[in-house]
Design a protein around this motif. Structure first.
Motif, PDB file in Angstrom:
ATOM      1  N   ARG A 140       0.980  -1.133   0.176  1.00  0.00           N
ATOM      2  CA  ARG A 140      -0.082   0.033  -0.069  1.00  0.00           C
ATOM      3  C   ARG A 140       0.853   1.088  -0.065  1.00  0.00           C
ATOM      4  NH1 ARG A 140      -1.924   0.151   4.887  1.00  0.00           N
ATOM      5  NH2 ARG A 140      -3.135  -1.875   4.573  1.00  0.00           N
ATOM      6  N   ASP A 165       1.056   4.118  -2.912  1.00  0.00           N
ATOM      7  CA  ASP A 165       0.806   5.436  -2.625  1.00  0.00           C
ATOM      8  C   ASP A 165       2.194   6.464  -3.160  1.00  0.00           C
ATOM      9  OD1 ASP A 165      -0.733   7.663  -1.306  1.00  0.00           O
ATOM     10  OD2 ASP A 165       1.297   7.729  -0.024  1.00  0.00           O
ATOM     11  N   GLU A 166       3.240   5.916  -2.932  1.00  0.00           N
ATOM     12  CA  GLU A 166       4.278   6.615  -3.495  1.00  0.00           C
ATOM     13  C   GLU A 166       4.572   6.777  -5.043  1.00  0.00           C
ATOM     14  OE1 GLU A 166       7.924   4.471  -2.165  1.00  0.00           O
ATOM     15  OE2 GLU A 166       7.538   4.863  -0.011  1.00  0.00           O
ATOM     16  N   CYS A 168      -0.678   6.257  -7.154  1.00  0.00           N
ATOM     17  CA  CYS A 168      -1.868   5.257  -7.619  1.00  0.00           C
ATOM     18  C   CYS A 168      -2.869   5.593  -6.233  1.00  0.00           C
ATOM     19  CB  CYS A 168      -1.511   3.765  -7.475  1.00  0.00           C
ATOM     20  SG  CYS A 168      -0.197   3.243  -8.650  1.00  0.00           S
ATOM     21  N   LYS A 169      -4.162   5.647  -6.666  1.00  0.00           N
ATOM     22  CA  LYS A 169      -5.183   5.847  -6.216  1.00  0.00           C
ATOM     23  C   LYS A 169      -5.922   4.715  -5.623  1.00  0.00           C
ATOM     24  CE  LYS A 169      -9.607   8.366  -5.561  1.00  0.00           C
ATOM     25  NZ  LYS A 169     -10.587   9.401  -6.350  1.00  0.00           N
ATOM     26  N   LEU A 170      -6.008   4.050  -4.616  1.00  0.00           N
ATOM     27  CA  LEU A 170      -6.333   2.764  -3.858  1.00  0.00           C
ATOM     28  C   LEU A 170      -7.880   2.977  -3.892  1.00  0.00           C
ATOM     29  CD1 LEU A 170      -5.353   0.095  -3.119  1.00  0.00           C
ATOM     30  CD2 LEU A 170      -5.704   0.853  -0.642  1.00  0.00           C
TER      31      LEU A 170
END
Length: 225
Positions: free
Chosen positions: A167, A171-172, A175-177
């Motif tokens: 995760r 994020d780094e 990407c939008k989870l």
């Protein structure tokens, strides 16, 4: 014996391309259809129920179909129910004789068919405007592809730590989870996320393999729309 239905249809022609009020009315109809479709597609309760990549893709499909509906309505308004039956026949042909990979591709197939129909009916201004709007929607929606990432064969007892590590890397990478599903018994994690516009599967895969610590790293399988 049979009436010539072509004489019953109005001919708008290239002169209609300069018909300002008609163009404004058509653009307004498309804008309203897109806005109303987006209101349903992005309903607040929808985001809480997304579990798969297919479900994450559905909002863009709803909006594209709203655009299709508006274009069909304008064609029928201009040419009457005779053309409405033609569109109905084309829809049936595409439904039963065309094999598309996804609902998204079906929507694109319908819209390009309608663009060809509009051009053939001598409504160039409608065809150009509808094509520009459809192109814009595709650019906005598909610029951030929805990816489904399965991480399996995670080291025993390290699923929670692995989930946090993957995760953090996603994020780094920008990407939008959308959804994360952990299975402790199967030692597997499933992610659904939107990738950055200029990212590639190879680049994301390489970054995940390099940045996630070896002691919590698993095997990766991808599915990208």
């Amino acid at each position: 014996m049979f009436a010539d239905t072509t004489q019953m249809l109005p001919s708008i022609g290239w002169a209609g391309f300069l018909d300002g009020p008609q163009i404004v009315e058509f653009i307004a109809a498309l804008a309203l259809a897109i806005a109303l479709g987006a209101a349903i597609a992005f309903h607040p309760t929808t985001a809480r129920t997304i579990d798969t990549r297919e479900e994450a893709e559905m909002p863009k499909v709803y909006i594209m179909y709203a655009l299709v509906g508006a274009v069909v309505g304008e064609i029928v308004l201009a040419y009457g129910m005779v053309v409405g039956f033609v569109i109905f026949g084309l829809g049936g042909l595409m439904r039963f004789r065309t094999d598309t990979a996804s609902t998204r591709d079906t929507g694109r197939l319908i819209i390009v068919t309608l663009l060809g129909l509009i051009a053939g009916l001598n409504m160039p201004h409608f065809a150009v405007i509808a094509a520009v709007v459809a192109w814009g929607l595709i650019y906005v929606f598909d610029g951030h592809p929805v990816c489904e990432l399965e991480v399996h064969e995670i080291p025993e007892g390290r699923v929670k730590e692995a989930a946090a590590a993957y995760r953090a890397v996603l994020d780094e990478l920008g990407c939008k989870l959308i959804n994360e599903d952990k299975s402790f018994s199967k030692r597997r994690i499933d992610y659904v996320f939107r990738a950055p516009r200029r990212s590639t599967q190879a680049g994301l895969h390489k970054a995940l393999c390099e940045r996630v610590p070896v002691d919590v790293r698993g095997e990766i399988d991808w599915e990208i729309e």
